[in-house]
Enzyme design. Structure first.
Site, mmCIF file in Angstrom:
data_model
loop_
_atom_site.group_PDB
_atom_site.id
_atom_site.type_symbol
_atom_site.label_atom_id
_atom_site.label_comp_id
_atom_site.label_asym_id
_atom_site.label_seq_id
_atom_site.Cartn_x
_atom_site.Cartn_y
_atom_site.Cartn_z
ATOM 1 N N CYS A 1 -6.471 58.191 -14.721
ATOM 2 C CA CYS A 1 -7.762 58.844 -14.493
ATOM 3 C C CYS A 1 -8.732 57.914 -13.776
ATOM 4 O O CYS A 1 -9.339 57.039 -14.395
ATOM 5 C CB CYS A 1 -8.350 59.307 -15.825
ATOM 6 S SG CYS A 1 -9.936 60.125 -15.624
ATOM 7 N N CYS B 1 -12.345 58.108 -14.894
ATOM 8 C CA CYS B 1 -12.626 57.408 -16.156
ATOM 9 C C CYS B 1 -12.633 55.896 -15.948
ATOM 10 O O CYS B 1 -13.485 55.191 -16.493
ATOM 11 C CB CYS B 1 -11.577 57.712 -17.228
ATOM 12 S SG CYS B 1 -10.941 59.382 -17.228
ATOM 13 N N ASP B 2 -11.661 55.377 -15.220
ATOM 14 C CA ASP B 2 -11.423 53.929 -15.211
ATOM 15 C C ASP B 2 -11.695 53.231 -13.876
ATOM 16 O O ASP B 2 -11.668 52.007 -13.808
ATOM 17 C CB ASP B 2 -9.957 53.649 -15.614
ATOM 18 C CG ASP B 2 -9.656 54.170 -17.016
ATOM 19 O OD1 ASP B 2 -10.588 54.200 -17.831
ATOM 20 O OD2 ASP B 2 -8.509 54.552 -17.281
#
Ligand code: NDP
Length: 321
Positions: free
Chosen positions: A137, A140-141
């Site tokens: 992701c 997200c990261d």
């Protein structure tokens, strides 16, 4: 073997399921959440979370899910450590589900929040380096790889979108694809090819993720799908974007799904085609897939479940008069 009755049966315990539970409990629906095999859902396998509103400092995914569970319990949700293995939707409300434990659950409404799982390549080092350079992701990261060298694996919309997103943080993004043609929409391809920060690497599959000296990802081993030649590419971050699989096995033949297996809902609502059955979170959303959007649709499912019950009650009252 016990039978549990509730006005709102929720299957799944990610942000969608817990948010539905919080709203359902506060509406006095005495919800039951059947948590499934991975209580807390996908966030329990991530580490730092920086994009869930309300927290100025970095929080941990598992901690966030513990908080959501505790909040849902605090307002009156019953948590069941069980996994639903069978559902019966054919006769309308109330709906019946059976758990792995043998327990039976009867819900006047049903909220499906079973989520989705990122697909993984299943090669060496992938699992071990999860959270240490390997992720599924970018939204997200990606932020953690500012100014670093990153790769994305895949050739669909997700892969291209992730590569484009990563250019916000990195000037050195490589898209590794197993063919020499992308599957993604043309408009996304145009954006990708127009970016001087993204280099496509064609006809390559990843055979291993390998740690560097610091124990985090150092490089990837690659194999050319045409010549069979082996090579390596250095990277600080690798994002596997080869698709997601929604957890909808239980509902095959019972609820309409799209080609990817995602549950279909009435546009802009969590309503499935069966009155009283609602779907929220990643199980019905292959586009946004964020904790906050899952929580939002979980809330919508609970509000619609409450309305469904109120309408039913009203109709029963009128019929009795
Ligand atoms: P897709 O199934 O569309 O694409 C998966 C990609 O990964 C393909 O390019 C495929 O290669 C590659 N792949 C699959 N397995 C492997 C493997 N084992 N090794 C190497 N490569 C592999 O998944 P997406 O997540 O991209 O999209 C899923 C759905 O969600 C699609 O319908 C998509 O359109 C939609 N979506 C829409 C968005 C939007 O509208 N903005 C954003 C994101 C997704 P190959 O091409 O060779 O098969």
């Amino acid at each position: 073997m016990a039978t549990h009755h509730t006005k709102m049966l929720i299957i799944g315990s990610g942000p969608a399921g817990y948010s539905a539970a919080i709203y359902g409990a506060r509406a006095m629906l005495e919800p039951i959440v059947v948590q499934g095999l991975q209580p807390g859902g996908q966030l329990t396998i991530t580490t730092d979370v920086e994009n869930y509103p309300g927290f100025k400092d970095v929080i941990q995914g598992p901690w966030l899910m513990e908080q959501m569970q505790a909040q849902a319990e605090h307002v009156g949700t019953r948590m069941m450590w069980d996994t639903i293995v069978e559902v019966d939707l054919a006769n309308g409300s109330p709906f019946r589900a059976v758990g792995d434990s043998g327990d039976e659950y009867i819900g006047e409404t049903l909220v499906i929040a079973t989520g989705a799982q990122a697909k993984w390549l299943g090669v060496d080092g992938e699992q071990e380096l999860g959270g240490k350079g390997v992720s599924a992701c970018a939204t997200c990261d990606g932020f953690f790889y500012r100014g670093k060298k990153v790769v994305v694996i895949g050739g669909g919309n997700t892969a291209v979108e992730e590569a484009l997103y990563l250019t916000n943080h990195s000037d050195d993004v490589t898209l590794i694809h197993r063919r020499d043609e992308l599957r993604s929409e043309k408009i996304l391809q145009e954006r990708l090819f127009a970016s001087d920060k993204i280099t496509p690497l064609w006809n390559k599959t990843v055979s291993a993720f390998v740690a560097g000296e610091n124990g985090a990802l150092g490089h990837l081993d690659l194999v050319d799908t045409v010549s069979g030649e082996q090579s390596t590419i250095e990277a600080d971050g690798a994002f596997v974007a080869i698709g997601h699989a929604p957890a909808t096995e239980l509902f095959k033949g019972k609820l309409p799904m799209d080609d990817g297996g995602y549950l279909q809902v009435e546009a802009g609502t969590p309503k499935t085609e069966i009155p009283g059955v609602f779907a929220c979170g990643d199980v019905m959303d292959h586009t946004y897939r964020q904790a906050v959007t899952a929580a939002g649709t979980g809330c919508m499912a609970a509000l619609d479940a409450e309305r469904f019950l109120a309408t039913q009650q009203h109709a029963q009252k009128e019929a009795a008069e």
